[in-house]
Design a protein around this motif. Sequence first.
Motif, PDB file in Angstrom:
ATOM      1  N   ALA A  30       0.834  -1.209   0.000  1.00 45.00           N
ATOM      2  CA  ALA A  30       0.000   0.000   0.000  1.00 45.00           C
ATOM      3  C   ALA A  30       0.867   1.256   0.000  1.00 45.00           C
ATOM      4  O   ALA A  30       0.573   2.229  -0.707  1.00 45.00           O
ATOM      5  N   GLN A  31       1.932   1.251   0.778  1.00 51.22           N
ATOM      6  CA  GLN A  31       2.819   2.412   0.823  1.00 51.22           C
ATOM      7  C   GLN A  31       3.571   2.583  -0.490  1.00 51.22           C
ATOM      8  O   GLN A  31       3.821   3.711  -0.923  1.00 51.22           O
ATOM      9  N   ALA A  32       3.898   1.483  -1.138  1.00 53.83           N
ATOM     10  CA  ALA A  32       4.532   1.561  -2.458  1.00 53.83           C
ATOM     11  C   ALA A  32       3.556   2.174  -3.465  1.00 53.83           C
ATOM     12  O   ALA A  32       3.933   3.050  -4.257  1.00 53.83           O
ATOM     13  N   ARG A  33       2.297   1.737  -3.421  1.00 54.33           N
ATOM     14  CA  ARG A  33       1.298   2.294  -4.329  1.00 54.33           C
ATOM     15  C   ARG A  33       1.122   3.787  -4.061  1.00 54.33           C
ATOM     16  O   ARG A  33       1.058   4.584  -5.000  1.00 54.33           O
ATOM     17  N   ASP A  34       1.076   4.186  -2.800  1.00 55.39           N
ATOM     18  CA  ASP A  34       0.954   5.605  -2.453  1.00 55.39           C
ATOM     19  C   ASP A  34       2.146   6.405  -2.979  1.00 55.39           C
ATOM     20  O   ASP A  34       1.984   7.524  -3.474  1.00 55.39           O
ATOM     21  N   ALA A  35       3.337   5.854  -2.873  1.00 57.41           N
ATOM     22  CA  ALA A  35       4.535   6.537  -3.371  1.00 57.41           C
ATOM     23  C   ALA A  35       4.463   6.712  -4.885  1.00 57.41           C
ATOM     24  O   ALA A  35       4.860   7.752  -5.418  1.00 57.41           O
ATOM     25  N   ALA A  65      -1.411  -5.027   2.402  1.00 57.59           N
ATOM     26  CA  ALA A  65      -0.781  -5.012   3.724  1.00 57.59           C
ATOM     27  C   ALA A  65       0.551  -5.767   3.746  1.00 57.59           C
ATOM     28  O   ALA A  65       1.274  -5.719   4.742  1.00 57.59           O
ATOM     29  N   GLU A  66       0.878  -6.439   2.663  1.00 57.68           N
ATOM     30  CA  GLU A  66       2.099  -7.252   2.570  1.00 57.68           C
ATOM     31  C   GLU A  66       3.340  -6.379   2.754  1.00 57.68           C
ATOM     32  O   GLU A  66       3.522  -5.373   2.066  1.00 57.68           O
TER      33      GLU A  66
END
Length: 83
Positions: A30-35, A65-66
């Motif tokens: 999710a954080q990668a997608r946000d970045a 969440a991975e």
Amino acid sequence: MQVRLKFFASLREALGAEGSLDLPEGSTVAQARDALLARGEPYAQALARGRALRAARNQTACSEAEPLENGDELAFFPPVTGG
């Protein structure tokens, strides 16, 4: 840490086949997608939160969440339908 990116189907047409992304240690899909969304167009449109997308970490389907690790391959693709 750095992850390798792969995009498939319509995402590949919009974003290209591959890329890379630098993230803080302990980041999730999710954080990668946000970045990626933060990069602006064309990422903002192709990976928009309202779009149904699937992810795979090291060629295994996963949730957003991975957790990711340095050197992982992260792929994004639209859901596959058959008929």
